[in-house]
Design a protein around this motif. Structure first.
Motif, short mmCIF file in Angstrom:
data_model
loop_
_atom_site.label_atom_id
_atom_site.label_comp_id
_atom_site.label_asym_id
_atom_site.label_seq_id
_atom_site.Cartn_x
_atom_site.Cartn_y
_atom_site.Cartn_z
N ARG A 143 1.12 -0.95 -0.11
CA ARG A 143 0.14 -0.30 0.07
C ARG A 143 0.78 1.30 -0.10
O ARG A 143 0.48 2.16 -0.03
CB ARG A 143 -0.74 0.25 0.66
CG ARG A 143 -1.76 1.42 1.32
CD ARG A 143 -1.36 2.49 2.51
NE ARG A 143 -2.68 3.21 2.29
CZ ARG A 143 -2.88 4.09 3.01
NH1 ARG A 143 -3.39 2.71 4.23
NH2 ARG A 143 -3.82 5.19 2.81
N SER A 144 2.09 1.21 0.48
CA SER A 144 2.45 2.76 1.00
C SER A 144 3.70 2.98 -0.25
O SER A 144 3.59 3.81 -0.53
CB SER A 144 3.47 2.48 2.30
OG SER A 144 2.76 1.97 3.51
N THR A 145 4.51 1.74 -0.77
CA THR A 145 4.42 1.99 -2.25
C THR A 145 3.79 2.37 -3.16
O THR A 145 4.58 3.48 -3.65
CB THR A 145 5.48 0.83 -2.66
OG1 THR A 145 6.33 0.20 -1.75
CG2 THR A 145 6.40 0.24 -4.15
N LEU A 146 2.32 1.60 -3.25
CA LEU A 146 2.11 2.33 -4.77
C LEU A 146 1.28 4.26 -4.16
O LEU A 146 1.13 4.75 -5.05
CB LEU A 146 0.32 1.26 -4.80
CG LEU A 146 1.19 0.38 -5.10
CD1 LEU A 146 0.12 -0.81 -5.35
CD2 LEU A 146 1.16 0.50 -6.74
N GLY A 147 1.31 4.56 -2.35
CA GLY A 147 0.97 5.31 -1.94
C GLY A 147 2.13 6.47 -2.59
O GLY A 147 1.62 7.88 -2.70
N TRP A 148 3.03 6.22 -1.88
CA TRP A 148 4.38 7.08 -2.25
C TRP A 148 4.70 6.95 -3.93
O TRP A 148 4.76 8.20 -4.11
CB TRP A 148 5.28 6.68 -1.90
CG TRP A 148 6.34 7.18 -2.43
CD1 TRP A 148 6.94 8.55 -2.41
CD2 TRP A 148 7.73 6.28 -3.24
NE1 TRP A 148 8.60 8.49 -2.94
CE2 TRP A 148 8.74 7.66 -3.50
CE3 TRP A 148 7.64 5.35 -4.42
CZ2 TRP A 148 9.75 7.20 -5.25
CZ3 TRP A 148 8.24 5.23 -5.33
CH2 TRP A 148 9.66 6.36 -5.68
N GLY A 149 4.09 6.25 -5.05
CA GLY A 149 4.34 6.85 -6.10
C GLY A 149 3.11 7.26 -7.20
O GLY A 149 3.73 8.28 -7.93
N GLY A 150 2.02 7.43 -6.67
CA GLY A 150 0.65 7.79 -6.82
C GLY A 150 1.26 9.46 -6.17
O GLY A 150 0.45 10.53 -7.06
N VAL A 151 1.12 9.63 -4.85
CA VAL A 151 1.40 11.29 -3.98
C VAL A 151 2.69 11.70 -5.61
O VAL A 151 2.82 12.74 -5.87
CB VAL A 151 1.46 10.71 -3.12
CG1 VAL A 151 2.24 12.26 -2.92
CG2 VAL A 151 0.55 10.68 -2.96
N THR A 152 3.59 10.88 -5.71
CA THR A 152 4.85 11.46 -6.60
C THR A 152 4.21 12.07 -7.41
O THR A 152 4.54 12.68 -8.18
CB THR A 152 6.02 10.75 -6.16
OG1 THR A 152 6.47 10.55 -5.40
CG2 THR A 152 7.51 11.20 -6.88
N LEU A 153 3.79 11.06 -8.74
CA LEU A 153 3.38 11.23 -10.07
C LEU A 153 2.59 12.75 -9.84
O LEU A 153 2.66 12.84 -10.74
CB LEU A 153 3.27 9.77 -10.78
CG LEU A 153 4.10 8.89 -10.69
CD1 LEU A 153 3.17 7.78 -10.89
CD2 LEU A 153 4.93 9.11 -11.98
N MET A 154 1.56 12.67 -8.53
CA MET A 154 0.52 13.55 -8.97
C MET A 154 1.09 15.58 -8.48
O MET A 154 1.44 15.58 -9.50
CB MET A 154 -0.58 13.18 -7.97
CG MET A 154 -1.66 14.53 -7.70
SD MET A 154 -2.57 14.22 -9.33
CE MET A 154 -4.47 14.53 -8.45
N PHE A 155 1.98 15.13 -8.04
CA PHE A 155 3.06 16.45 -7.49
C PHE A 155 3.34 16.30 -8.37
O PHE A 155 3.78 18.47 -9.17
CB PHE A 155 3.61 16.01 -6.50
CG PHE A 155 3.11 16.20 -4.82
CD1 PHE A 155 2.27 16.69 -4.88
CD2 PHE A 155 3.68 15.36 -3.87
CE1 PHE A 155 1.07 15.90 -3.63
CE2 PHE A 155 2.96 15.68 -2.70
CZ PHE A 155 1.64 16.24 -2.82
#
Length: 297
Positions: A83-95
């Motif tokens: 969950r945390s790996t995908l969440g970090w990836g999603g947030v980084t791409l969104m930013f």
């Protein structure tokens, strides 16, 4: 572990909390755009911005943990790491996307993540998808394709980044669904932000630059706003049905457009309004259908 007592329903408070979560979530993207476009000093890399998000969110949750002293038990490490790996990836791409395209576009495309989660639920959760869900998914992807504006260079890149973010966050939903049936909400948020901090720290080490005082304040704002959004949304979900709460979170799009207009003087054009409208229509159909099929969900 003792069962958790169900709170009394309070739709009005749930709606207010969801609107607050929407305002906070849109605020994180606004600050990320300011940091990534050099508005507050030399532009920061998206990896460093996402590190600030997890750093200050973890500080907030860790402080709350020291006060509340919750019992941490039965951790499912595999689910947390996924969950945390995908969440970090999603947030980084969104930013990263926020630096290239209007906030309203990036936010609209991010609303694809429930659709992605629905599609991933077929192989990973064994769920069956009916014609209404397939139709909503197809309509939402059409809206996303409109927002990619093929052939317009940087705008196309930003939309692709936002689309990748939606895919990552959609995958994260699968892990969240598995975790919520096994652990308490505060424990999930605390562990998620701790693991996210570890991942983002390792990634940001390669692009780190000393932020200005204003940038430190913005990074802290992103973390605290995200923690506030998560807290408001989780409590809203406990006070009302998911089918009631979900539509209010689409106010994030309105807040994003408002912030973009006030701070960056960017107004949604016709393509933005059409694309966002198609995605929101697909989401509304999905929410309406789920509410009819599972009113007690």
């Amino acid at each position: 572990m003792h069962p958790i007592a169900a709170p009394k329903t309070n739709p009005a408070l749930a709606a207010a909390l969801t609107l607050a979560a929407s305002a906070f979530a849109a605020g994180t993207t606004l600050l990320a755009k300011a940091l990534g476009t050099g508005t507050l000093g030399p532009a920061l890399h998206p990896l460093q911005i996402s590190h600030g998000r997890f750093l200050f969110a973890f500080i907030g949750f860790a402080t709350a943990a020291m006060i509340l002293r919750p019992q941490i038990e039965r951790l499912h490490w595999g689910l947390h790491i996924g969950r945390s790996t995908l969440g970090w990836g999603g947030v980084t791409l969104m930013f990263a996307a926020a630096a290239f395209i209007p906030l309203s576009d990036a936010t609209a495309i991010s609303f694809l993540n429930p659709v992605v989660g629905m599609l991933l639920a077929i192989p990973f959760l064994g769920e069956k998808i009916g014609p209404w869900r397939w139709g909503s998914a197809a309509l939402a992807f059409c809206g996303a394709m409109i927002l990619t504006r093929p052939g317009t260079g940087a705008l196309e890149l930003g939309a692709v980044l936002a689309l990748c973010a939606a895919v990552a966050m959609g995958g994260e939903l699968i892990f969240i669904k598995k975790l919520t049936g096994r652990e308490r909400p505060f424990q999930i948020l605390l562990i998620n932000n701790a693991i996210g901090l570890a991942i983002s720290t390792a990634a940001a080490a390669f692009v780190w630059q000393l932020p200005t005082l204003a940038q430190w304040a913005a990074l802290a704002g992103i973390g605290l706003l995200m923690a506030s959004a998560q807290t408001c949304f989780i409590n809203a979900m406990r006070l009302a049905d998911a089918s009631f709460v979900a539509p209010f979170f689409y106010a994030t799009l309105a807040f994003a457009a408002l912030y973009d207009a006030l701070v960056f003087s960017v107004l949604p054009d016709v393509v933005s309004r059409v694309g966002a409208g198609v995605i929101l229509t697909a989401a509304a159909i999905l929410v309406w259908r789920e509410g009819r099929n599972r009113p007690d969900a």
